[in-house]
Design an enzyme around this catalytic site. Structure first.
Site, mmCIF file in Angstrom:
data_model
loop_
_atom_site.group_PDB
_atom_site.id
_atom_site.type_symbol
_atom_site.label_atom_id
_atom_site.label_comp_id
_atom_site.label_asym_id
_atom_site.label_seq_id
_atom_site.Cartn_x
_atom_site.Cartn_y
_atom_site.Cartn_z
ATOM 1 N N PRO A 233 3.730 5.500 0.337
ATOM 2 C CA PRO A 233 3.006 5.499 1.361
ATOM 3 C C PRO A 233 3.147 3.975 1.980
ATOM 4 C CG PRO A 233 1.571 5.543 -0.769
ATOM 5 C CD PRO A 233 3.068 5.749 -0.923
ATOM 6 N N ASP A 407 3.201 -1.002 -0.351
ATOM 7 C CA ASP A 407 2.812 0.314 -1.033
ATOM 8 C C ASP A 407 1.364 0.576 -1.249
ATOM 9 O OD1 ASP A 407 2.418 2.488 -2.754
ATOM 10 O OD2 ASP A 407 4.375 2.228 -3.831
ATOM 11 N N HIS A 408 0.755 1.422 -0.396
ATOM 12 C CA HIS A 408 -0.691 1.478 -0.439
ATOM 13 C C HIS A 408 -1.177 2.144 -1.747
ATOM 14 C CE1 HIS A 408 -4.429 0.907 1.401
ATOM 15 N NE2 HIS A 408 -4.323 1.361 2.631
ATOM 16 N N ARG A 409 -0.251 2.730 -2.527
ATOM 17 C CA ARG A 409 -0.792 3.230 -3.739
ATOM 18 C C ARG A 409 -1.215 1.959 -4.769
ATOM 19 N NH1 ARG A 409 4.125 6.723 -5.523
ATOM 20 N NH2 ARG A 409 5.200 4.745 -4.733
ATOM 21 N N ILE A 411 -1.166 -1.593 -3.424
ATOM 22 C CA ILE A 411 -1.830 -2.610 -2.742
ATOM 23 C C ILE A 411 -3.068 -2.101 -1.553
ATOM 24 C CG2 ILE A 411 -1.354 -4.650 -0.976
ATOM 25 C CD1 ILE A 411 1.465 -4.661 -2.569
#
Ligand code: CAO
Length: 435
Positions: A233, A407-409, A411
């Site tokens: 993501p 990577d929004h998982r 950060i």
């Protein structure tokens, strides 16, 4: 040197089982509990570990032979430092300690998604039969994400060897073959994701065309980029760094160094600043591993290099231990190697964070795709003079666009904004690096 007899330990109900793999040869140094042979009954295959450390003197089993509990596997010249193999030193029965029970593989464990692709059953094919391979080969395949059921075995009785798994991996990576999951996804044209099929158009109906095969590098990098785009993501944080003073310094040093010296590049300054930002925000220097975040204490920075054959990402090692001039020299050498197609695998491995610089070409901002298993990538676009309000008046400042995809998982948006702002502050006043 003491000679030790290593025998088949208690292997449960299995008797008179076939030796399907011999994993050592005379002269090999073996460690305690290292696998020596693989045997196979009608229920399972299992590796028999060594009960002592030492050097293989003589093999006492043959491929295709049969063994039971107590059968002699080999004679070992015991290592002087190794503990006596249960009982006394000299020639004697080496019985396995309870903790060193043989590893039995009765069913294939779940498989990581690397080569198999989404939706592929463990070890492929949906078949409940176990592909013919030893536990060590199974483990090797699992680590690579290879669907073992699709690998053709070249060993005795069609057994799959480690080399078969390596060859299969190479064939998939080079685009010479596809896993079933890849084929299904291709045939479904995205249907597996519930998408419309890819448009099939006869372009020749509309005008002259020229089909041109993708280069090998494009195929490989394309498959990687596709996976990374689909599986991570991505969010991109855009910012700008005032590099007016830094650019003046860069030009001045290049003038001082003259034409023969190392050309100091903006990329080299940005790599140095990125390392400082990675140290301040360690979750950017990390990789996801299941439920764990693996934080790295080394700083290897990849950078995208445009080559005649396609995109490559050489990796500058230990950037934290190098000065800006050395970084400029090494990135320039690596980029040259990339363009000449001379990068070796080691030149492209171990990256922690990547930088894609399009500044020499153009553009304002863009969305770089994260280079898995890294968790962030920085894109640089073309710097330009902009009127910047200094509190009293607009001043012309040289602004460098920074596009940080993360990577929004791993950060959060706030952390990404802080990282980018910190990076911008370092580039605006490079003296802060020393703090
Ligand atoms: N803004 C304005 N100008 C810039 C700049 C920036 N951000 N960065 C570099 N430049 C200028 C330099 O000043 C230099 O100009 P001069 O020749 O007049 O001195 C010129 O661009 C070349 O710069 P450089 O020698 O510093 O090289 P570089 O660091 O820009 O590029 C490399 C090196 C390997 C990154 C580059 O060759 C390259 O391959 N870039 C493409 C990367 C890419 O394809 N990314 C996309 C990946 S995703 O598809």
């Amino acid at each position: 040197m003491a000679l030790v007899e290593v025998k088949v330990p208690d292997i449960g109900d299995s008797k008179d089982v076939g030796v399907i793999e011999i994993l050592v040869k005379p002269g090999d140094a073996v460690k305690m509990e290292q696998s020596l042979i693989t045997v196979e009954s009608d229920k399972a295959s299992m590796e028999i570990p060594s009960s002592a450390a030492g050097t293989v003197k003589e093999l006492k089993v043959k491929l295709g032979g049969r063994v039971s509990e107590g059968s002699l596997i080999l004679l070992l010249e015991a290592a002087s430092s190794s503990p006596p193999p249960l009982g006394e030193g000299r020639v004697g029965a080496a019985v396995l300690p309870v903790s060193a029970a043989p590893a039995i593989t009765a069913a294939p464990p779940p498989q990581p998604p690397a080569l198999a692709g989404a939706g592929s059953p463990a070890n492929g094919g949906g078949s409940q039969t176990l592909p013919h391979a030893s536990p060590s080969v199974r483990k090797f395949a699992r680590e690579l994400g290879v669907p073992l059921a699709e690998v053709k075995g070249t060993g005795p009785k069609g057994r799959i060897t480690q080399e078969d798994v390596q060859n299969f991996t190479q064939a998939v990576m080079s685009g010479a073959t596809q896993t079933k999951a890849q084929q299904e996804q291709g045939a479904a044209g995205g249907a597996a994701l519930g998408l419309l099929p890819w448009p099939q158009v006869d372009f020749a109906k509309f005008g002259p065309i020229e089909p041109r095969p993708l280069s090998r590098i494009k195929k490989i990098s394309g498959a990687n980029l596709h996976r990374n785009w689909v599986m991570i993501p991505h969010v991109t944080n855009n910012d700008e760094a005032d590099i007016t003073n830094l650019e003046a310094l860069r030009v001045q040093i290049n003038q001082e160094n003259g034409k023969t010296g190392i050309k100091l590049t903006m990329l080299a300054f940005v790599i140095k600043a990125a390392v400082a930002a990675l140290k301040k925000f360690p979750e950017f220097n990390a990789s996801l591993d299941g439920d764990n975040l693996v934080l790295k204490r080394y700083y290897h920075i990849g950078f995208a290099a445009d080559t005649p054959n396609g995109l490559m990402v050489p990796v500058l090692k230990d950037a934290d231990q190098k000065g800006v001039l050395q970084i400029a020299q090494e990135t320039s050498d690596l980029a040259k190697k990339a363009r000449e197609g001379k990068l070796g695998p080691a030149d492209m491995q171990g990256g922690c964070f990547s930088i894609s610089s399009l500044g020499g070409i153009g553009g304002t901002h863009f969305t770089p795709i994260i280079n898995a298993p890294e968790v962030a990538i920085l894109g640089l676009s073309r710097s330009g003079l902009k009127p910047v309000w200094d509190g009293q008046a607009f001043a012309p400042r040289l602004m460098l666009p920074l596009s940080l995809s993360y990577d929004h998982r791993v950060i959060d948006g706030a952390a990404a904004a802080r990282f980018n702002a910190y990076l911008a502050a370092l580039l605006a006043d490079f003296r802060r690096i020393a703090l």
